[in-house]
Design a protein around this motif. Structure first.
Motif, PDB file in Angstrom:
ATOM      1  N   ASN A 178       2.916   2.791 -11.538  1.00  0.00           N
ATOM      2  CA  ASN A 178       2.401   2.066 -12.694  1.00  0.00           C
ATOM      3  C   ASN A 178       1.251   2.802 -13.363  1.00  0.00           C
ATOM      4  OD1 ASN A 178       4.211  -0.017 -12.142  1.00  0.00           O
ATOM      5  ND2 ASN A 178       2.773  -1.071 -10.795  1.00  0.00           N
ATOM      6  N   GLY A 179       1.304   4.153 -13.334  1.00  0.00           N
ATOM      7  CA  GLY A 179       0.280   4.947 -13.982  1.00  0.00           C
ATOM      8  C   GLY A 179      -1.059   4.924 -13.267  1.00  0.00           C
ATOM      9  N   PHE A 180      -1.115   4.397 -12.048  1.00  0.00           N
ATOM     10  CA  PHE A 180      -2.398   4.285 -11.357  1.00  0.00           C
ATOM     11  C   PHE A 180      -2.338   5.058 -10.052  1.00  0.00           C
ATOM     12  CE2 PHE A 180      -6.010   1.463  -9.806  1.00  0.00           C
ATOM     13  CZ  PHE A 180      -6.928   2.044 -10.654  1.00  0.00           C
TER      14      PHE A 180
ATOM     15  N   PHE B 143       0.834  -1.201   0.000  1.00  0.00           N
ATOM     16  CA  PHE B 143       0.000   0.000   0.000  1.00  0.00           C
ATOM     17  C   PHE B 143       0.865   1.246   0.000  1.00  0.00           C
ATOM     18  CE2 PHE B 143      -2.536   3.258   2.316  1.00  0.00           C
ATOM     19  CZ  PHE B 143      -3.535   3.425   1.371  1.00  0.00           C
ATOM     20  N   ARG B 144       1.865   1.291   0.887  1.00  0.00           N
ATOM     21  CA  ARG B 144       2.795   2.428   0.942  1.00  0.00           C
ATOM     22  C   ARG B 144       4.207   1.911   1.212  1.00  0.00           C
ATOM     23  NH1 ARG B 144      -0.793   4.353  -1.242  1.00  0.00           N
ATOM     24  NH2 ARG B 144      -2.162   6.073  -0.615  1.00  0.00           N
ATOM     25  N   GLU B 145       5.181   2.571   0.599  1.00  0.00           N
ATOM     26  CA  GLU B 145       6.585   2.276   0.872  1.00  0.00           C
ATOM     27  C   GLU B 145       7.020   3.011   2.134  1.00  0.00           C
ATOM     28  OE1 GLU B 145       8.488   0.335  -0.886  1.00  0.00           O
ATOM     29  OE2 GLU B 145       7.683   0.220  -2.933  1.00  0.00           O
TER      30      GLU B 145
ATOM     31  N   ASP C 191       1.294  -2.038  -5.940  1.00  0.00           N
ATOM     32  CA  ASP C 191       1.120  -3.437  -6.287  1.00  0.00           C
ATOM     33  C   ASP C 191       2.183  -4.224  -5.532  1.00  0.00           C
ATOM     34  OD1 ASP C 191       3.506  -2.986  -7.631  1.00  0.00           O
ATOM     35  OD2 ASP C 191       2.555  -2.901  -9.611  1.00  0.00           O
ATOM     36  N   LYS C 192       2.511  -5.429  -5.991  1.00  0.00           N
ATOM     37  CA  LYS C 192       3.468  -6.242  -5.243  1.00  0.00           C
ATOM     38  C   LYS C 192       4.894  -5.723  -5.354  1.00  0.00           C
ATOM     39  CE  LYS C 192       4.154  -9.607  -8.979  1.00  0.00           C
ATOM     40  NZ  LYS C 192       5.549  -9.297  -9.220  1.00  0.00           N
ATOM     41  N   ASP C 193       5.171  -4.837  -6.325  1.00  0.00           N
ATOM     42  CA  ASP C 193       6.535  -4.358  -6.537  1.00  0.00           C
ATOM     43  C   ASP C 193       6.777  -2.949  -6.001  1.00  0.00           C
ATOM     44  OD1 ASP C 193       7.320  -6.712  -7.952  1.00  0.00           O
ATOM     45  OD2 ASP C 193       6.224  -5.962  -9.688  1.00  0.00           O
ATOM     46  N   ARG C 194       5.843  -2.039  -6.261  1.00  0.00           N
ATOM     47  CA  ARG C 194       6.049  -0.641  -5.883  1.00  0.00           C
ATOM     48  C   ARG C 194       4.798  -0.055  -5.270  1.00  0.00           C
ATOM     49  NH1 ARG C 194       7.482   2.920 -10.665  1.00  0.00           N
ATOM     50  NH2 ARG C 194       7.781   4.403  -8.971  1.00  0.00           N
ATOM     51  N   ALA C 195       5.003   1.028  -4.525  1.00  0.00           N
ATOM     52  CA  ALA C 195       3.876   1.736  -3.925  1.00  0.00           C
ATOM     53  C   ALA C 195       4.310   3.166  -3.645  1.00  0.00           C
ATOM     54  CB  ALA C 195       3.427   1.056  -2.638  1.00  0.00           C
ATOM     55  N   PRO C 196       3.371   4.097  -3.502  1.00  0.00           N
ATOM     56  CA  PRO C 196       3.735   5.463  -3.105  1.00  0.00           C
ATOM     57  C   PRO C 196       4.378   5.467  -1.729  1.00  0.00           C
ATOM     58  CG  PRO C 196       1.472   5.351  -3.921  1.00  0.00           C
ATOM     59  CD  PRO C 196       1.927   3.945  -3.747  1.00  0.00           C
ATOM     60  N   VAL C 197       5.199   6.458  -1.476  1.00  0.00           N
ATOM     61  CA  VAL C 197       5.874   6.578  -0.178  1.00  0.00           C
ATOM     62  C   VAL C 197       4.868   7.007   0.880  1.00  0.00           C
ATOM     63  CG1 VAL C 197       7.677   7.794   1.113  1.00  0.00           C
ATOM     64  CG2 VAL C 197       8.078   7.090  -1.256  1.00  0.00           C
TER      65      VAL C 197
END
Length: 598
Positions: A333-335, A57-59, A339-345
């Motif tokens: 990812n333009g959204f 959800f968040r980094e 996801d499983k790889d990246r997320a907003p900070v």
């Protein structure tokens, strides 16, 4: 079978194939038995062990990540590679870090670190399964709870019972300010992707509408034109009779194959102002333009965020540099959400619209829903705990127990088709091309039963009459809690006084109970093992009251406050968390219990 399953990345099918292989090894004689045993032994690590449903959800912010990496470097037994695909171990490691960190951790920081630690093993099923003998689910009506506490919400989640929660959104500016004119001025011409249908979303339809043959001798179901006519009825008419609100396309009879095709909505790209215009033209055009599953993150705007919290909380963070008005944020990812790889900070302050009583739940999605009144979402389930915050209008959920699936026509083979738009504005219509049809499958989230319709209107579902269906209705300013896996059909109504299109914001959280397939037993999610036995629901890792807080993070996360420090000339130099870890007298002590003992 095994090769096909692996090729399709279908872990469930792979598990079943391996188990069948093991059974064949027992029955086969001589050389064949030895060969079967050898292959089964080699493939046994691939067997399904738990639930694989993961997304970030968040980094964690850079400072927090640096501190945690220093902790892992000091104690490599907590490295992600050592903990592997065991969520309980990752939670234990993050707990030890947060409990010994002078600045403590908010729930949001804790959740972001757990996701960060688990990410390398997100493609694997969890090692541990926490079986549940039974789940109470004794609710026969929707409870209404005024100003619930975190403990009240925990009890509802633990019992898996729906409820309408009131008094949680008092003084939110959005409730009075979010008119179409205001939103058009604040959000402006932001590009959005909208779903388009004739009023019903993800509804089972007559296969003949998609050019497929039928096996029924009964009259064919109504055409899309009758569906469009029915779907354009006013919200007042829908409230008067829920049965009349259901389009003829769902009035099934005889031995017709009930749900051969689920009509997924068409998609269209437009700006936000145009969307608002189209929602007002629903009764005129018969087309429902709906903003659904759209992340709040994609509309990151300080005014929108301020409107989703009480004025005193908004004033405390009025100077935060999280976003700039009118500027598109950096999207993953333009959204929006991760996801499983990246997320907003992780934000420095609380997420807009975050509820204090729900901070202990692991967030997965934060979404906006905006469309015309009179629309319907067909019967389905979501594998998440759901908190729907109604900003405008009314939402009614017709709900049924997760175990009622077979009685309401779930788990039957079904095809999905994608509606498409044809023509140019203003002459746009919906078509059903059969080249958009997918393969038939039973692994879907839909049921062909109509929860808002009487049982006698659905003779092809003889057991439907035994299902306890009740509804939960939430008005503007109220929150509807729907437990994970509950079947629900959603009706949205415009505001009775102003006619404003219904608007809701919902949170999807990690489910408290899980099951991979409809007919498998229930498991308790390993993410909530320590709650509330060892971790408080509100403030699990408070800041240390004594001594200089050198480990303070600037990111308060869901705690909703930013840690600050004031230095004077005589103040001693504050050591960083990494300095303390590397010193000979490090304050962090290794745990007394190993993961094996746990």
């Amino acid at each position: 079978v095994l090769c096909c399953a692996i090729n399709q990345l279908n872990s469930v099918a792979a598990t079943m194939a391996i188990r069948r292989l093991g059974g064949a090894a027992i029955r086969a004689p001589g050389l064949y038995a030895r060969a079967f045993r050898a292959i089964a032994l080699l493939l046994s690590p691939l067997q399904l062990e738990g639930i694989a449903l993961f997304s970030k959800f968040r980094e964690p912010p850079p400072v927090l990540r640096h501190e945690y990496m220093a902790f892992i470097k000091k104690y490599p037994q907590f490295d992600s590679a050592a903990l592997q695909n065991a969520a309980i171990y990752h939670h234990q490691a993050v707990q030890i870090f947060c409990k010994q960190r002078r600045a403590g951790c908010s729930w949001a920081e804790y959740h972001s670190l757990v996701d960060e630690s688990r990410a390398p093993h997100a493609h694997l099923f969890d090692k541990h399964r926490l079986g549940v003998d039974s789940i109470p689910r004794e609710a026969t009506a929707c409870a209404r709870i005024h100003k619930p506490t975190a403990q009240d919400l925990f009890r509802q989640v633990q019992r898996s019972e729906p409820a309408v929660l009131t008094g949680l959104m008092e003084e939110w500016p959005a409730l009075s300010m979010w008119t179409d004119d205001y939103l058009a001025r604040v959000v402006g011409r932001r590009p959005v992707a909208v779903s388009v249908s004739e009023g019903g979303f993800d509804e089972p339809e007559d296969p003949s509408l998609w050019g497929l043959p039928t096996t029924s001798s009964s009259p064919p179901l109504s055409s899309s034109s009758s569906s469009s006519s029915s779907s354009s009825s006013s919200s007042a008419e829908m409230k008067a009779s829920s049965a009349s609100a259901i389009p003829n396309v769902l009035d099934r009879s005889g031995d017709f194959p009930l749900a051969s095709v689920v009509a997924r909505p068409a998609h269209a790209n437009m700006d936000f102002v145009t969307l608002l215009h189209e929602t007002r033209r629903y009764n005129e055009t018969g087309l429902a333009y709906y903003l659904e599953y759209f992340p709040v993150e994609a509309l990151r705007n300080s005014r929108i965020e301020t409107d989703l919290q009480p004025p005193n909380a908004a004033a405390a963070h009025a100077d935060r540099p999280d976003a700039a008005d009118g500027a598109l944020p950096h999207l993953v990812n333009g959204f929006g959400d991760g996801d499983k790889d990246r997320a907003p900070v992780l934000r420095k302050s609380a997420e807009p619209g975050a509820l204090r009583i729900a901070e202990w739940l692991m967030p997965k999605k934060h979404l906006i829903w905006l469309g015309p009144g009179g629309t319907r979402g067909a019967t389905h389930y979501d594998p998440y705990e759901n908190l729907m915050q109604v900003i405008r209008g009314t939402k009614t959920f017709y709900v049924a127990n997760p175990d009622e699936g077979p009685r309401i026509g779930a788990f039957s083979e079904i095809k999905e088709g994608r509606l498409q738009l044809e023509g140019t504005p203003p002459d746009v219509r919906v078509v059903r091309p059969n080249n958009t049809l997918g393969e038939g499958t039973k692994g879907h989230h839909y049921a062909i039963g109509v929860l808002s319709a009487p049982a006698e209107a659905q003779p092809s579902l003889p057991e439907f009459k035994d299902v306890n269906v009740f509804n939960c209705t939430a008005h503007a300013g109220e929150v509807l809690y729907l437990p994970a896996y509950w079947w629900h059909e959603v009706h949205s109504f415009a505001d009775e006084a102003t006619g404003a299109a219904p608007l809701g914001i919902n949170w999807f959280y990690e489910s408290y109970y899980q099951r991979l397939l409809p007919h498998l037993s229930w498991d308790r999610s390993p993410h909530y093992v320590f709650i509330p036995e060892t971790l408080p629901l509100l403030d699990p890792f408070p800041q240390k009251p004594q001594g200089p807080s050198s480990g303070n993070s600037e990111h308060g996360g869901a705690r909703g406050q930013t840690s600050t420090s004031v230095e004077t000339r005589r103040a001693p130099r504050r050591r960083s968390f990494a300095d303390r870890l590397n010193s000979p007298h490090a304050e962090v002590r290794p745990p007394q219990s190993s993961k094996d003992e746990l």
